[in-house]
Design a protein around this motif. Structure first.
Motif, PDB file in Angstrom:
ATOM      1  N   VAL A  22       0.861  -1.165   0.000  1.00 28.20           N
ATOM      2  CA  VAL A  22       0.000   0.000   0.000  1.00 28.20           C
ATOM      3  C   VAL A  22       0.905   1.226   0.000  1.00 28.20           C
ATOM      4  N   GLU A  23       0.643   2.169  -0.898  1.00 24.07           N
ATOM      5  CA  GLU A  23       1.419   3.397  -0.922  1.00 24.07           C
ATOM      6  C   GLU A  23       0.804   4.383   0.052  1.00 24.07           C
ATOM      7  N   TRP A  24       1.650   5.031   0.829  1.00 28.67           N
ATOM      8  CA  TRP A  24       1.225   6.058   1.757  1.00 28.67           C
ATOM      9  C   TRP A  24       1.988   7.325   1.417  1.00 28.67           C
ATOM     10  N   LEU A  25       1.286   8.449   1.391  1.00 25.25           N
ATOM     11  CA  LEU A  25       1.865   9.722   0.997  1.00 25.25           C
ATOM     12  C   LEU A  25       1.991  10.654   2.194  1.00 25.25           C
ATOM     13  N   THR A  26       3.080  11.406   2.221  1.00 25.16           N
ATOM     14  CA  THR A  26       3.291  12.376   3.289  1.00 25.16           C
ATOM     15  C   THR A  26       2.197  13.440   3.224  1.00 25.16           C
ATOM     16  N   PRO A  27       1.613  13.800   4.358  1.00 22.02           N
ATOM     17  CA  PRO A  27       0.610  14.865   4.354  1.00 22.02           C
ATOM     18  C   PRO A  27       1.204  16.154   3.764  1.00 22.02           C
ATOM     19  N   PRO A  28       0.517  16.760   2.807  1.00 24.83           N
ATOM     20  CA  PRO A  28       1.065  17.951   2.159  1.00 24.83           C
ATOM     21  C   PRO A  28       1.323  19.109   3.108  1.00 24.83           C
ATOM     22  N   ASP A  29       0.505  19.235   4.173  1.00 29.30           N
ATOM     23  CA  ASP A  29       0.721  20.334   5.108  1.00 29.30           C
ATOM     24  C   ASP A  29       2.066  20.214   5.827  1.00 29.30           C
ATOM     25  N   LEU A  30       2.532  18.993   6.068  1.00 30.81           N
ATOM     26  CA  LEU A  30       3.852  18.812   6.695  1.00 30.81           C
ATOM     27  C   LEU A  30       4.966  19.249   5.755  1.00 30.81           C
ATOM     28  N   VAL A  31       4.879  18.846   4.513  1.00 35.81           N
ATOM     29  CA  VAL A  31       5.924  19.187   3.552  1.00 35.81           C
ATOM     30  C   VAL A  31       5.946  20.688   3.299  1.00 35.81           C
ATOM     31  N   LYS A  32       4.786  21.327   3.243  1.00 39.51           N
ATOM     32  CA  LYS A  32       4.724  22.784   3.043  1.00 39.51           C
ATOM     33  C   LYS A  32       5.448  23.526   4.155  1.00 39.51           C
ATOM     34  N   LYS A  33       5.422  22.985   5.364  1.00 43.19           N
ATOM     35  CA  LYS A  33       6.123  23.610   6.494  1.00 43.19           C
ATOM     36  C   LYS A  33       7.643  23.593   6.315  1.00 43.19           C
TER      37      LYS A  33
ATOM     38  N   GLY B 184      -5.902   9.989  -2.201  1.00 41.47           N
ATOM     39  CA  GLY B 184      -6.011  11.339  -1.664  1.00 41.47           C
ATOM     40  C   GLY B 184      -6.726  11.408  -0.337  1.00 41.47           C
ATOM     41  N   VAL B 185      -7.149  10.263   0.181  1.00 44.12           N
ATOM     42  CA  VAL B 185      -7.841  10.192   1.464  1.00 44.12           C
ATOM     43  C   VAL B 185      -6.811   9.944   2.567  1.00 44.12           C
ATOM     44  N   GLN B 186      -6.934  10.693   3.667  1.00 47.93           N
ATOM     45  CA  GLN B 186      -6.041  10.452   4.784  1.00 47.93           C
ATOM     46  C   GLN B 186      -6.417   9.097   5.368  1.00 47.93           C
ATOM     47  N   ALA B 187      -5.418   8.177   5.399  1.00 44.90           N
ATOM     48  CA  ALA B 187      -5.760   6.769   5.575  1.00 44.90           C
ATOM     49  C   ALA B 187      -5.315   6.125   6.874  1.00 44.90           C
ATOM     50  N   GLY B 188      -4.257   6.564   7.489  1.00 42.88           N
ATOM     51  CA  GLY B 188      -3.851   5.879   8.696  1.00 42.88           C
ATOM     52  C   GLY B 188      -2.415   6.157   9.078  1.00 42.88           C
ATOM     53  N   THR B 189      -1.999   5.484  10.129  1.00 44.63           N
ATOM     54  CA  THR B 189      -0.658   5.700  10.660  1.00 44.63           C
ATOM     55  C   THR B 189       0.176   4.429  10.537  1.00 44.63           C
ATOM     56  N   PRO B 190       1.493   4.599  10.403  1.00 45.46           N
ATOM     57  CA  PRO B 190       2.375   3.436  10.305  1.00 45.46           C
ATOM     58  C   PRO B 190       2.619   2.815  11.671  1.00 45.46           C
ATOM     59  N   GLY B 191       3.294   1.689  11.672  1.00 46.32           N
ATOM     60  CA  GLY B 191       3.587   0.974  12.903  1.00 46.32           C
ATOM     61  C   GLY B 191       4.866   1.420  13.589  1.00 46.32           C
ATOM     62  N   ALA B 192       5.423   2.550  13.171  1.00 47.52           N
ATOM     63  CA  ALA B 192       6.660   3.049  13.776  1.00 47.52           C
ATOM     64  C   ALA B 192       6.680   4.576  13.695  1.00 47.52           C
ATOM     65  N   PRO B 193       7.446   5.215  14.578  1.00 49.95           N
ATOM     66  CA  PRO B 193       7.568   6.674  14.509  1.00 49.95           C
ATOM     67  C   PRO B 193       8.405   7.099  13.307  1.00 49.95           C
ATOM     68  N   SER B 194       8.320   8.380  12.957  1.00 49.11           N
ATOM     69  CA  SER B 194       9.021   8.910  11.788  1.00 49.11           C
ATOM     70  C   SER B 194      10.035   9.976  12.181  1.00 49.11           C
ATOM     71  N   VAL B 195      11.010  10.174  11.285  1.00 46.82           N
ATOM     72  CA  VAL B 195      12.024  11.206  11.480  1.00 46.82           C
ATOM     73  C   VAL B 195      12.303  11.883  10.143  1.00 46.82           C
ATOM     74  N   PHE B 196      12.401  13.208  10.171  1.00 44.25           N
ATOM     75  CA  PHE B 196      12.866  13.973   9.030  1.00 44.25           C
ATOM     76  C   PHE B 196      14.376  14.110   9.160  1.00 44.25           C
ATOM     77  N   ILE B 197      15.086  13.945   8.054  1.00 41.90           N
ATOM     78  CA  ILE B 197      16.549  14.009   8.030  1.00 41.90           C
ATOM     79  C   ILE B 197      16.961  15.119   7.079  1.00 41.90           C
ATOM     80  N   ALA B 198      17.760  16.062   7.563  1.00 41.84           N
ATOM     81  CA  ALA B 198      18.213  17.184   6.741  1.00 41.84           C
ATOM     82  C   ALA B 198      19.653  16.978   6.311  1.00 41.84           C
TER      83      ALA B 198
END
Length: 158
Positions: free
Chosen positions: A13-24, A123-137
């Motif tokens: 299943v493909e999951w997409l990053t919420p656009p509001d997070l990326v816009k930030k 395009g529907v907000q669908a759910g959360t993964p089974g692990a926390p996430s991290v942004f890497i710069a």
């Protein structure tokens, strides 16, 4: 931009990053991991699986939410070498991938508070993964973008 969580041996299943997070995080020039026929895109330019973003030249500021699982390390290695972008992956800090391409190479991390509620390819907000996430710069300007993003979590300079 896409993330594949294994449901079973034969389906993803493909999951997409919420656009509001990326816009930030500001504007991006390239998303090398965009799904085919996405309901939204996170960058001015993108590659889908059809173009094989790993085989293409990356230019400008990159947003990379790589396909999770085998092969994810190749995407982080390419972003690390490119040196200008932000990746979103599971916060599995003990892994070989994290040690090889994050701890000694990235400029900053933002561990997201709670679990990100991803979008389905429809395009529907669908759910959360089974692990926390991290942004890497990768790159000082991207570290500043993470720090100033307003995304809830714990920011670390590396």
């Amino acid at each position: 931009m896409n993330t594949s969580f294994e449901k079973s041996k034969n389906s993803k299943v493909e999951w997409l990053t919420p656009p509001d997070l990326v816009k930030k995080l500001g504007s991006f020039d390239l998303d090398p991991c965009a799904p085919v026929d996405a309901p939204f895109y996170h960058a001015k330019n993108y590659y889908t699986i059809k173009q094989n973003g790993l085989s293409k030249e990356w230019r400008g500021r990159v947003y990379c939410n790589p396909p999770y699982g085998k092969g994810m390390e190749l995407w982080l290695k390419k972003l690390k070498c490119h040196g200008n972008g932000i990746a979103l992956i599971f916060a599995r800090t003990e892994t070989k991938c994290f040690f090889n391409h994050v701890w000694d190479s990235a400029d900053a991390l933002l561990f997201v508070k709670g679990r990100i509620k991803f979008y389905h390819i429809t395009g529907v907000q669908a759910g959360t993964p089974g692990a926390p996430s991290v942004f890497i710069a990768y790159g000082k300007e991207n570290a500043k973008a993470l720090k100033d993003s307003g995304i809830q979590g714990k920011y670390l300079d590396l």
